[in-house]
Design an enzyme around this catalytic site. Structure first.
Site, short mmCIF file in Angstrom:
data_model
loop_
_atom_site.label_atom_id
_atom_site.label_comp_id
_atom_site.label_asym_id
_atom_site.label_seq_id
_atom_site.Cartn_x
_atom_site.Cartn_y
_atom_site.Cartn_z
N GLU A 77 0.88 -1.17 0.00
CA GLU A 77 0.00 0.00 0.00
C GLU A 77 0.92 1.22 0.00
O GLU A 77 1.52 1.54 1.02
CB GLU A 77 -0.92 -0.01 1.22
N CYS A 87 -2.22 9.26 1.99
CA CYS A 87 -1.92 8.88 0.61
C CYS A 87 -3.13 9.01 -0.30
O CYS A 87 -2.99 8.97 -1.53
CB CYS A 87 -1.34 7.47 0.54
#
Length: 478
Positions: free
Chosen positions: A249, A284
């Site tokens: 991720e 993010c």
């Protein structure tokens, strides 16, 4: 609020080996506690203990693993304020954001407890050809084995939880390396896990140096690596991981599109302010690139800038604070240099742009060149670019002009455009009527391109942490 020192956890046990890792209050910059750091020998011992615990953990009945997860939920709820304040101090996370993350920690463990008792297989019809007459099959999911987890600084509780909770649900022992800048959250989870009857070796939580952490990646006794962090580090780890599956991720520079048919610009402004600037932009999936239809561009810009310019920056412990410090002064300096780079290439600042130590004002840039760092890289801070568009299809193309692909947000009521965005956008998720920063902890979350491989979300992580074991039966009477 914090203890004077914290141990690491080796094979379920607290070990006060040293005080080698200072942890600072990200607002004041002062050292507020010390954490024990694990050396290579401790990491090796933890991996061995995980291997030894695997059959014991796997043999636990699903309801027994569920009880452990439910115990964690209860203790997280009881220690809610402590967990939130620890986040506020070690990460500089505004207290309202910190409380939100503690709630997500609780949600994540709740979901895992529910899924732990419904990890099922299937009956498979094999009689698809004459040669398979009399054959049948069943499958079940079994734990993949000891897992290696590396979590980042920006969500010290919830991103650790997205690794720990599914591992406990399926019966995978694990070792976890929390971020050195924010280790306390994971260690508090370890403190609560140590209260349970998990088999010895089922978990180890080991702050350590990056150099000392090589075993987390290369050791063949570990059967899966799950990493959340920067793309450069993540892809380098994948290259070194050998045969084990890897879940990454990684970063993003998420885009949000506001079309001309958006019927509530005030709502869009509120949601985009949240998406771009919550927890000081250090997400993010934070909104970084904002595309607004030219028919509503001027109105949107006026409303947006008016609101952004009033966001309170300051002490994250203050209930009114929206923008806290970035994780380090060096990160604020990096992002300020990216703003300066954009200005030299023709951009203008609509609001913000000033830096003070680790603080960077909520900043909106206009007329940003396509090759400016703030467009091409992940800002990971409180900066958003604003640009107009006339053609929806062209806007989607611009969203795709990124090496990242986590999530995108689209404000439109047009079902044709919604379907087009879902079909065309090269991202892991498309969010309609809201920002790409929206996430619920049971959804399949993850990205494509440089944003990673694999999916988080408990049920999807469980699939990664299990293997299918097949049973084939021949009935000679047929």
């Amino acid at each position: 609020m914090l203890n004077k020192s914290y141990p690491y956890y080796l094979a379920n046990q607290a070990v006060f080996a040293n005080k080698d890792l200072p942890v600072t209050d990200k607002y004041s910059g002062e050292t507020v506690t010390y954490v024990a750091m694990a050396d290579v020998d401790a990491i090796d011992e933890a991996i061995d203990a995980a291997v030894q615990s695997q059959p014991l953990l796997q043999a636990m009945a699903p309801y027994e693993r569920q009880n452990i997860l439910q115990h964690c939920v209860k203790r997280f709820e009881e220690r809610f304020d402590e967990l939130a304040m620890a986040l506020c101090i070690e990460a500089g996370k505004p207290i309202k954001d910190a409380r939100g993350e503690v709630q997500r920690l609780i949600d994540t463990f709740k979901i895992a407890s529910e899924e732990s008792v419904r990890i099922n297989g299937e009956v498979i019809n094999l009689e698809i050809t004459p040669r398979a007459k009399g054959y049948s099959a069943m499958s079940k999911r079994v734990p993949i084995g000891p897992c290696s987890f590396i979590s980042p600084f920006n969500f010290p509780l919830n991103l650790a939880a997205h690794k720990i909770a599914p591992a406990l649900a399926v019966g995978c022992p694990f070792i976890l390396k929390p971020a050195s800048r924010t280790p306390i959250g994971a260690l508090l989870i370890g403190e609560i896990l140590a209260e349970t009857n998990l088999p010895k070796g089922a978990f180890s939580i080991l702050p350590c140096s990056r150099d000392g952490a090589d075993l987390f990646t290369v050791d063949e006794r570990l059967k899966l690596l799950s990493f959340t962090g920067s793309p450069d580090v993540g892809w380098a780890l994948k290259a070194k991981a050998g045969k084990k599956p890897v879940v990454l991720e990684l970063g993003g520079n998420a885009a949000c599109v506001v079309d001309s048919d958006t019927d509530d610009l005030d709502d869009a402004v509120e949601r985009i302010i949240f998406g771009a600037f919550y927890q000081s932009g250090q997400s993010c999936i934070g909104v970084q690139r904002l595309l607004v239809h030219s028919d509503v561009y001027d109105t949107f810009k006026q409303k947006f800038i008016s609101k952004v310019s009033t966001l309170k920056m300051g002490d994250p412990k203050d209930e009114a604070t929206f923008i806290g410090p970035m994780i380090a002064e060096s990160e604020a300096a990096r992002l300020k240099s990216w703003i300066d780079d954009a200005i030299t290439k023709g951009a203008s600042i609509l609001t913000g742009g000033h830096k003070n130590d680790a603080f960077l004002e909520a900043t909106v840039l206009e007329n940003v060149s396509s090759d400016a760092l703030i467009n091409t890289e992940e800002a990971f801070g409180p900066v958003v670019t604003l640009s107009p568009f006339d053609d929806f299809d062209r806007a989607l193309e611009e969203v795709n002009q990124s090496k990242f692909g986590l999530q995108a947000g689209i404000f439109t009521k047009d079902i044709t455009k919604i379907q087009k965005a879902w079909d065309v956008l090269d991202v892991g998720g498309v969010v309609i009527g809201d920002v790409p920063s929206f996430r619920v902890d049971n959804m399949p979350y993850g990205g494509v391109k440089d944003s990673g491989v694999g999916r988080e979300g408990i049920r999807y992580a469980i699939e990664d942490m299990t293997e299918i074991r097949l049973l084939v039966i021949r009935d000679k009477s047929k």
